[in-house]
Write a protein that holds these residues in place. Sequence first.
Motif, PDB file in Angstrom:
ATOM      1  N   HIS A   1       0.863  -1.181   0.000  1.00 25.73           N
ATOM      2  CA  HIS A   1       0.000   0.000   0.000  1.00 25.73           C
ATOM      3  C   HIS A   1       0.899   1.230   0.000  1.00 25.73           C
ATOM      4  O   HIS A   1       1.762   1.365   0.867  1.00 25.73           O
ATOM      5  CB  HIS A   1      -0.864   0.034   1.259  1.00 25.73           C
ATOM      6  N   GLN A   2       0.679   2.112  -0.969  1.00 28.92           N
ATOM      7  CA  GLN A   2       1.457   3.347  -1.011  1.00 28.92           C
ATOM      8  C   GLN A   2       0.516   4.519  -0.786  1.00 28.92           C
ATOM      9  O   GLN A   2      -0.507   4.626  -1.454  1.00 28.92           O
ATOM     10  CB  GLN A   2       2.160   3.481  -2.363  1.00 28.92           C
ATOM     11  N   PHE A   3       0.848   5.372   0.177  1.00 29.41           N
ATOM     12  CA  PHE A   3       0.005   6.512   0.554  1.00 29.41           C
ATOM     13  C   PHE A   3      -1.445   6.074   0.776  1.00 29.41           C
ATOM     14  O   PHE A   3      -2.388   6.739   0.358  1.00 29.41           O
ATOM     15  CB  PHE A   3       0.112   7.633  -0.489  1.00 29.41           C
TER      16      PHE A   3
ATOM     17  N   GLY B   1       8.120  -4.810  -5.629  1.00 29.14           N
ATOM     18  CA  GLY B   1       9.307  -5.677  -5.681  1.00 29.14           C
ATOM     19  C   GLY B   1      10.592  -4.883  -5.693  1.00 29.14           C
ATOM     20  O   GLY B   1      10.591  -3.649  -5.764  1.00 29.14           O
ATOM     21  N   ASP B   2      11.700  -5.605  -5.608  1.00 32.83           N
ATOM     22  CA  ASP B   2      13.026  -4.967  -5.605  1.00 32.83           C
ATOM     23  C   ASP B   2      13.308  -4.426  -7.001  1.00 32.83           C
ATOM     24  O   ASP B   2      13.805  -5.129  -7.874  1.00 32.83           O
ATOM     25  CB  ASP B   2      14.120  -5.992  -5.259  1.00 32.83           C
ATOM     26  N   GLY B   3      13.001  -3.166  -7.199  1.00 30.34           N
ATOM     27  CA  GLY B   3      13.147  -2.571  -8.531  1.00 30.34           C
ATOM     28  C   GLY B   3      14.569  -2.151  -8.832  1.00 30.34           C
ATOM     29  O   GLY B   3      14.929  -1.910  -9.983  1.00 30.34           O
ATOM     30  N   ARG B   4      15.350  -1.994  -7.777  1.00 32.72           N
ATOM     31  CA  ARG B   4      16.762  -1.608  -8.012  1.00 32.72           C
ATOM     32  C   ARG B   4      17.681  -2.180  -6.945  1.00 32.72           C
ATOM     33  O   ARG B   4      18.853  -1.831  -6.884  1.00 32.72           O
ATOM     34  CB  ARG B   4      16.892  -0.099  -8.062  1.00 32.72           C
ATOM     35  N   ALA B   5      17.111  -3.023  -6.077  1.00 35.46           N
ATOM     36  CA  ALA B   5      17.942  -3.663  -5.047  1.00 35.46           C
ATOM     37  C   ALA B   5      18.163  -5.103  -5.479  1.00 35.46           C
ATOM     38  O   ALA B   5      17.211  -5.822  -5.754  1.00 35.46           O
ATOM     39  CB  ALA B   5      17.235  -3.609  -3.708  1.00 35.46           C
TER      40      ALA B   5
ATOM     41  N   SER C   1      11.332  -3.478 -11.870  1.00 40.05           N
ATOM     42  CA  SER C   1      11.729  -2.063 -11.970  1.00 40.05           C
ATOM     43  C   SER C   1      10.594  -1.179 -12.484  1.00 40.05           C
ATOM     44  O   SER C   1      10.675   0.041 -12.380  1.00 40.05           O
ATOM     45  CB  SER C   1      12.942  -1.903 -12.898  1.00 40.05           C
ATOM     46  N   ARG C   2       9.578  -1.784 -13.062  1.00 37.65           N
ATOM     47  CA  ARG C   2       8.483  -1.020 -13.678  1.00 37.65           C
ATOM     48  C   ARG C   2       9.061   0.074 -14.582  1.00 37.65           C
ATOM     49  O   ARG C   2       9.830  -0.226 -15.460  1.00 37.65           O
ATOM     50  CB  ARG C   2       7.554  -0.489 -12.583  1.00 37.65           C
ATOM     51  N   MET C   3       8.750   1.351 -14.315  1.00 37.55           N
ATOM     52  CA  MET C   3       9.254   2.417 -15.201  1.00 37.55           C
ATOM     53  C   MET C   3      10.653   2.891 -14.804  1.00 37.55           C
ATOM     54  O   MET C   3      11.241   3.757 -15.464  1.00 37.55           O
ATOM     55  CB  MET C   3       8.300   3.626 -15.164  1.00 37.55           C
TER      56      MET C   3
ATOM     57  N   ASP D   1      14.797   3.017 -13.676  1.00 36.54           N
ATOM     58  CA  ASP D   1      16.024   2.653 -14.389  1.00 36.54           C
ATOM     59  C   ASP D   1      16.922   1.721 -13.578  1.00 36.54           C
ATOM     60  O   ASP D   1      18.027   1.385 -14.013  1.00 36.54           O
ATOM     61  CB  ASP D   1      16.802   3.925 -14.774  1.00 36.54           C
ATOM     62  N   GLY D   2      16.473   1.351 -12.374  1.00 36.72           N
ATOM     63  CA  GLY D   2      17.270   0.419 -11.567  1.00 36.72           C
ATOM     64  C   GLY D   2      18.465   1.064 -10.889  1.00 36.72           C
ATOM     65  O   GLY D   2      19.263   0.387 -10.246  1.00 36.72           O
ATOM     66  N   ARG D   3      18.591   2.361 -11.010  1.00 35.06           N
ATOM     67  CA  ARG D   3      19.761   3.049 -10.472  1.00 35.06           C
ATOM     68  C   ARG D   3      19.409   3.926  -9.267  1.00 35.06           C
ATOM     69  O   ARG D   3      18.230   4.244  -9.048  1.00 35.06           O
ATOM     70  CB  ARG D   3      20.404   3.926 -11.550  1.00 35.06           C
TER      71      ARG D   3
ATOM     72  N   GLY E   1       9.287   9.641   6.137  1.00 36.87           N
ATOM     73  CA  GLY E   1       8.886  10.289   4.888  1.00 36.87           C
ATOM     74  C   GLY E   1       8.059   9.448   3.932  1.00 36.87           C
ATOM     75  O   GLY E   1       7.227   9.988   3.219  1.00 36.87           O
ATOM     76  N   VAL E   2       8.302   8.131   3.883  1.00 38.71           N
ATOM     77  CA  VAL E   2       7.529   7.284   2.951  1.00 38.71           C
ATOM     78  C   VAL E   2       7.154   5.985   3.656  1.00 38.71           C
ATOM     79  O   VAL E   2       7.658   4.905   3.332  1.00 38.71           O
ATOM     80  CB  VAL E   2       8.303   6.937   1.663  1.00 38.71           C
ATOM     81  N   LEU E   3       6.216   6.099   4.591  1.00 41.39           N
ATOM     82  CA  LEU E   3       5.879   4.908   5.382  1.00 41.39           C
ATOM     83  C   LEU E   3       4.836   4.041   4.696  1.00 41.39           C
ATOM     84  O   LEU E   3       3.785   3.727   5.282  1.00 41.39           O
ATOM     85  CB  LEU E   3       5.419   5.339   6.777  1.00 41.39           C
TER      86      LEU E   3
ATOM     87  N   THR F   1       3.532   0.419   3.160  1.00 42.63           N
ATOM     88  CA  THR F   1       3.693  -0.909   3.791  1.00 42.63           C
ATOM     89  C   THR F   1       4.881  -1.670   3.197  1.00 42.63           C
ATOM     90  O   THR F   1       5.422  -2.562   3.851  1.00 42.63           O
ATOM     91  CB  THR F   1       2.424  -1.769   3.637  1.00 42.63           C
ATOM     92  N   ASP F   2       5.295  -1.300   1.998  1.00 38.01           N
ATOM     93  CA  ASP F   2       6.466  -1.969   1.416  1.00 38.01           C
ATOM     94  C   ASP F   2       7.773  -1.441   2.001  1.00 38.01           C
ATOM     95  O   ASP F   2       8.840  -1.962   1.695  1.00 38.01           O
ATOM     96  CB  ASP F   2       6.475  -1.822  -0.117  1.00 38.01           C
ATOM     97  N   ASN F   3       7.685  -0.406   2.844  1.00 34.24           N
ATOM     98  CA  ASN F   3       8.893   0.098   3.498  1.00 34.24           C
ATOM     99  C   ASN F   3       8.902  -0.252   4.981  1.00 34.24           C
ATOM    100  O   ASN F   3       9.648   0.330   5.762  1.00 34.24           O
ATOM    101  CB  ASN F   3       9.005   1.614   3.313  1.00 34.24           C
ATOM    102  N   MET F   4       8.039  -1.194   5.375  1.00 33.22           N
ATOM    103  CA  MET F   4       7.938  -1.603   6.787  1.00 33.22           C
ATOM    104  C   MET F   4       8.595  -2.961   6.948  1.00 33.22           C
ATOM    105  O   MET F   4       8.240  -3.932   6.273  1.00 33.22           O
ATOM    106  CB  MET F   4       6.465  -1.729   7.193  1.00 33.22           C
TER     107      MET F   4
END
Length: 495
Positions: free
Chosen positions: A81-83, A91-95, A121-123, A125-127, A247-249, A251-254
């Motif tokens: 859930h975002q916002f 998923g791990d888009g750049r990790a 990575s969706r849109m 660049d993975g960086r 700043g960006v709580l 659920t994928d950052n918990m």
Amino acid sequence: MTKSIDSLAWQEGFLNLGSAFFTPLKPTPLPDCLGGVVSQSVAKSIGLSSGWELDQHNLEVLTGNAHLENRPAYATVYSGHQFGVWAGQLGDGRAIHLGTVQNGDESYEIQLKGAGKTPYSRMGDGRAVLRSSIREFLCSEAMAGLSIPTTRALALTHSSAPVVREKVETAAVVTRVAPSFIRFGHFEHFASNQQYEDLKSLADFVIENHYSHLQDSEEPYLALLEEVIAKNAALVAKWQAVGFCHGVLNTDNMSILGLTLDYGPFSFIDATDLKYICNHSDSAGRYSYLNQPNVFHWNLVRLAEALLPLIAPGQDEALIDAKVEQLKELLFQFPHQYEHFYQEEMRLKLGLTQSENALVEELVLLLDHNRVDYTFFFRSLCDVVDTASIAAISVIKDLFLDQLGVDLWLQKYLAMIPSEKAKVIAAQMRRHNPKYILRQYLAQKAIENAENGDFGLVHQLHECLQKPYDEQLEFSEFAKLPPEWASQISVSCSS
Ligand code: AMP
Ligand code: MG
């Protein structure tokens, strides 16, 4: 001979979960590796001996330019859930995970953030750019110095490769280390797809590897939730007490381990503002300082929903209703647990023998109304307790417009400090009130210098912030009140 990263005690770890959980892949090399900043304490914890960073091969591995022999790297899948809104698969888009290393009784996952594109990575660049990587490197190590649970940073390596954000920047990779990077979002992913066997494997994996004392529990998944609630209540209480905003709580950052995870537009509060929003993109203030405990609660409800199919398996509606009631009861405990932990943190900050909720509330409101620098106030209060001198009191009073308010508060507070124990209490208070935090403006200066090729300030801040409670007179510049321009710094999600 310097130990190579290849020769660490690599384990199967997360790979044991099977292919539903990750995609094997290799990091995408960067054109060059210009050097690194490293954390020796993290290196030691995973079994690297001193001098490891002098080996170019090691730095190349951490930049994604060399690969570990016979070890598949991988990116994991999660949702979230975002916002406050279901965002589906992320998923791990750049990790990219290098794998799991065992050292003694402990095991650590090692992950390269910014190592190239993945199927998630969706849109993107993975960086990751140098700017945000310096912030993550310094803040994870600063949080560890503050004894706040966090993922760690083994290294920051950087490159001349251009990365386009609002302007063209350069790429960097942060090597992150944690016992586990499993997020609430991993559970939400398998629950939302009704992959209940996989959900069970994930929960069993987490219990076996990180909550092994729950293995014999009658209801291990309920017990897991109970512990995750408690760990996160303790975590957010520490954030509030030190003045940290994530700043960006989402659920994928918990973290399922209650670690501070994914450093983006985070900030420590300078001038106290309870409504402070550190993320430029969070216009509604969902993730404001004051709202963080509520958001943790909300996120924990999402985790409980994801675990429900394990806690109440099958279709028996009466059983499901009964379990939902139990879950509600557990979740109702969160605000009380949080309050308990927060008051305990504040008791230690104030050097009191028992919690004084009303005194704390009155102080926090005074700090807020007078926009007093949060960290500077508490550290200066230690001096007041220590010396009771007019000079120390005037340092504090000069921070307030409301002179009467601060006078009355100080009178009440100092009456609770037995004068014969004041010196001992002040010394203890200094272990709970940092002199040094990663102020936004300090990070900003370090970034500007590094972007011009000078990493001196990054190294200095790294060294200083490992011991934030010590006097470290050589770094006293970093403990001063921030300059005027600091309040204008605005950090976006762009990283
Ligand atoms: P964050 O808000 O940084 O935690 O990221 C949210 C999601 O976006 C995660 O799935 C990240 O992996 C992904 N993401 C963020 N930045 C990038 C990027 N530059 N390239 C690929 N994926 C990204
Ligand atoms: Mg994230």
